[in-house]
Design an enzyme around this catalytic site. Structure first.
Site, PDB file in Angstrom:
ATOM      1  CB  SER A 115     -10.082 -18.287 -20.858  1.00  0.00           C
ATOM      2  OG  SER A 115      -9.620 -18.949 -19.694  1.00  0.00           O
ATOM      3  CG  ASP A 157      -0.445  -5.763  -8.382  1.00  0.00           C
ATOM      4  OD1 ASP A 157       0.404  -5.654  -7.475  1.00  0.00           O
ATOM      5  OD2 ASP A 157      -1.665  -5.752  -8.176  1.00  0.00           O
ATOM      6  CB  SER A 174      -0.910  -9.771  -9.640  1.00  0.00           C
ATOM      7  OG  SER A 174      -0.893  -8.933  -8.549  1.00  0.00           O
ATOM      8  CD  GLU A 220      -6.541  -4.186 -12.263  1.00  0.00           C
ATOM      9  OE1 GLU A 220      -5.774  -4.798 -13.024  1.00  0.00           O
ATOM     10  OE2 GLU A 220      -6.892  -4.620 -11.155  1.00  0.00           O
ATOM     11  CB  SER A 250      -6.429  -9.064 -12.929  1.00  0.00           C
ATOM     12  OG  SER A 250      -5.950  -8.570 -11.713  1.00  0.00           O
ATOM     13  CB  ALA A 271      -3.163 -17.216  -4.620  1.00  0.00           C
ATOM     14  CE1 TYR A 290      -5.101  -1.415  -3.389  1.00  0.00           C
ATOM     15  CE2 TYR A 290      -6.149   0.268  -4.739  1.00  0.00           C
ATOM     16  CZ  TYR A 290      -5.025  -0.436  -4.359  1.00  0.00           C
ATOM     17  OH  TYR A 290      -3.818  -0.146  -4.941  1.00  0.00           O
ATOM     18  CG  HIS A 336      -2.102  -1.000   0.955  1.00  0.00           C
ATOM     19  ND1 HIS A 336      -3.206  -0.727   0.184  1.00  0.00           N
ATOM     20  CD2 HIS A 336      -2.243  -2.276   1.370  1.00  0.00           C
ATOM     21  CE1 HIS A 336      -3.994  -1.810   0.155  1.00  0.00           C
ATOM     22  NE2 HIS A 336      -3.433  -2.762   0.856  1.00  0.00           N
TER      23      HIS A 336
HETATM   24  C1  GLA Z   1      -3.055  -4.375  -4.942  1.00  0.00           C
HETATM   25  C2  GLA Z   1      -2.857  -3.267  -5.979  1.00  0.00           C
HETATM   26  C3  GLA Z   1      -1.419  -2.756  -5.961  1.00  0.00           C
HETATM   27  C4  GLA Z   1      -0.982  -2.389  -4.545  1.00  0.00           C
HETATM   28  C5  GLA Z   1      -1.307  -3.528  -3.573  1.00  0.00           C
HETATM   29  C6  GLA Z   1      -1.024  -3.143  -2.140  1.00  0.00           C
HETATM   30  O1  GLA Z   1      -2.308  -5.511  -5.294  1.00  0.00           O
HETATM   31  O2  GLA Z   1      -3.164  -3.743  -7.263  1.00  0.00           O
HETATM   32  O3  GLA Z   1      -1.291  -1.653  -6.832  1.00  0.00           O
HETATM   33  O4  GLA Z   1      -1.555  -1.184  -4.139  1.00  0.00           O
HETATM   34  O5  GLA Z   1      -2.662  -3.926  -3.658  1.00  0.00           O
HETATM   35  O6  GLA Z   1       0.341  -2.958  -1.939  1.00  0.00           O
END
Ligand code: GLA
Length: 372
Positions: A64, A164, A118, A152, A120, A115, A216, A31
């Site tokens: 997919s 990510d 990332s 995104e 996406s 999990a 978030y 974060h």
């Molecule tokens: C998600 C978001 C990232 C980052 C993390 C927290 O994965 O996609 O950009 O903010 O949360 O570190």
């Protein structure tokens, strides 16, 4: 390769190319990305592989191997569910004035579901990397990551930072990716666990608490409001933490405490890695988790139990990784303690009547690339 076979079967031709982009795990710096701060993720050995050919028209056909129904998008605004991550990348590139036509695409993903690794971002980055080559756009890896992030943010509607997508696009094998999210400068930091007798275990809680009120986005807003109250561009700019905290209260105060100390923890971890003191980063992972739990308030019971029981089982350190509210924790463990950590975590889950978490080691993998 099974994407190639599926491509032939779906579209009756060979794909022009096959690309791969990985998911990521974040070692530390949570974060902090949307606060112009520091992050230290690495790419995992799982990701999204895509076989793609360009088309003369603007149609995007998608299949997919993880989803039954193939999809044909005559226009990008028809995209729903997972196809929005793909359509978003086409949309951002076209909005930016690039001449990007349609494509026939087959996707195969092996990022463990739920999990928080990332998948996406991997999907966006694999499409961006392929389109960059197929349509000769001349984008740098960072520009591909920024394109994916914009897809995104503005097409899917998730206000994520750059971590990510940057990890997926730029990571290098055997290395963690240090990134300054303000200047967007990056540096690959050697992260060789095996030679130090260490493993980094991913503990997948298997839960995803989808909180209806957009936690978030709320955290992001708290941080932006705190920076505004302090007269700063971003929490990255806090130099006197005590002075800043004295001027804030409530959520803004707690979020600031986390972000500022987390940036320092990233720098401290880098110092230790440079010195070859890999085992010593454990204490900083623990501190990061406490800060995310108590100050940033993005952990959950399943993550806390994973972290606490991993440490009890002998981990050098552990923390939640990624956005929080579920997903995975990571634990830094010496080879001798791996079994003990596995057992302790599994037992702690069983005692609470929770499904056993998946636990597996991750080594830093390479970022997005063409395979064929
Ligand atoms: C998600 C978001 C990232 C980052 C993390 C927290 O994965 O996609 O950009 O903010 O949360 O570190």
């Amino acid at each position: 390769m099974r994407v190639v076979e599926a491509f032939r079967e779906s579209y009756g031709a060979e794909p022009v190319g096959v690309w791969h982009a990985p998911g990521r795990v974040n070692l530390i710096g949570e974060h902090t990305d949307y606060n112009d701060g520091f992050v230290l993720p690495f790419a995992v050995p799982w990701g999204v592989t895509a076989a793609i050919s360009p088309r003369e028209d603007e149609v995007v056909r998608l299949r997919s191997l993880q989803v039954d129904e193939p999809v044909t998008l005559a226009t990008l605004d028809q995209a729903e569910g997972w196809t929005r991550y793909v359509a978003g990348v086409f949309w951002v590139l076209r909005e930016a004035g690039h001449q990007v036509g349609g494509a026939d695409v087959v996707i195969d993903g092996d990022v463990p579901q739920g999990a928080g690794l990332s998948s996406s971002a991997a999907l966006e980055v694999v499409v961006g990397t392929a389109l960059n080559e197929l349509y000769e756009l001349g984008l740098t890896k960072m520009e591909i990551a920024l394109t994916a992030q914009k897809a995104e943010n503005d097409f899917v509607g998730m206000p994520c930072g750059i971590m990510d997508q940057a990890a997926s696009a730029l990571a290098e094998e055997g290395k963690a990716l240090f990134m300054d999210c303000r200047s967007l400068s990056t540096r690959s930091i050697p992260f060789d666990l095996a030679s130090h007798g260490l493993q980094l275990l991913i503990i997948n809680t298997g839960v995803r608490h989808e909180l209806p009120d957009g936690q978030y986005a709320r955290r992001r807003r708290d941080c932006e409001n705190a920076a505004k109250h302090l007269g700063l561009d971003a929490l990255r700019d806090v130099t006197d933490l005590g002075g800043a905290l004295a001027r804030l209260s409530g959520d803004e105060r707690r979020r600031t405490q986390h972000v500022v100390t987390e940036n320092h923890r990233v720098e401290a971890v880098i110092g230790l890695l440079r010195a070859g003191a890999v085992r010593e980063i454990g204490a900083l992972l623990n501190a990061s988790h406490l800060s995310l739990r108590d100050q940033f308030e993005v952990s959950c019971a399943e993550l806390d139990v994973a972290v606490e029981s991993a440490v009890k089982g002998g981990a050098r350190g552990a923390r939640m990784t990624g956005g929080g509210f579920g997903g995975s924790a990571i634990a830094l463990v010496t080879d001798e303690r791996v079994e003990s950590v596995r057992e302790t975590v599994t037992r702690a889950y069983a005692e609470r009547g929770w499904a056993a978490p998946e636990i597996y080691p991750a080594t830093p993998a390479a970022g997005a690339r063409r395979l064929v």
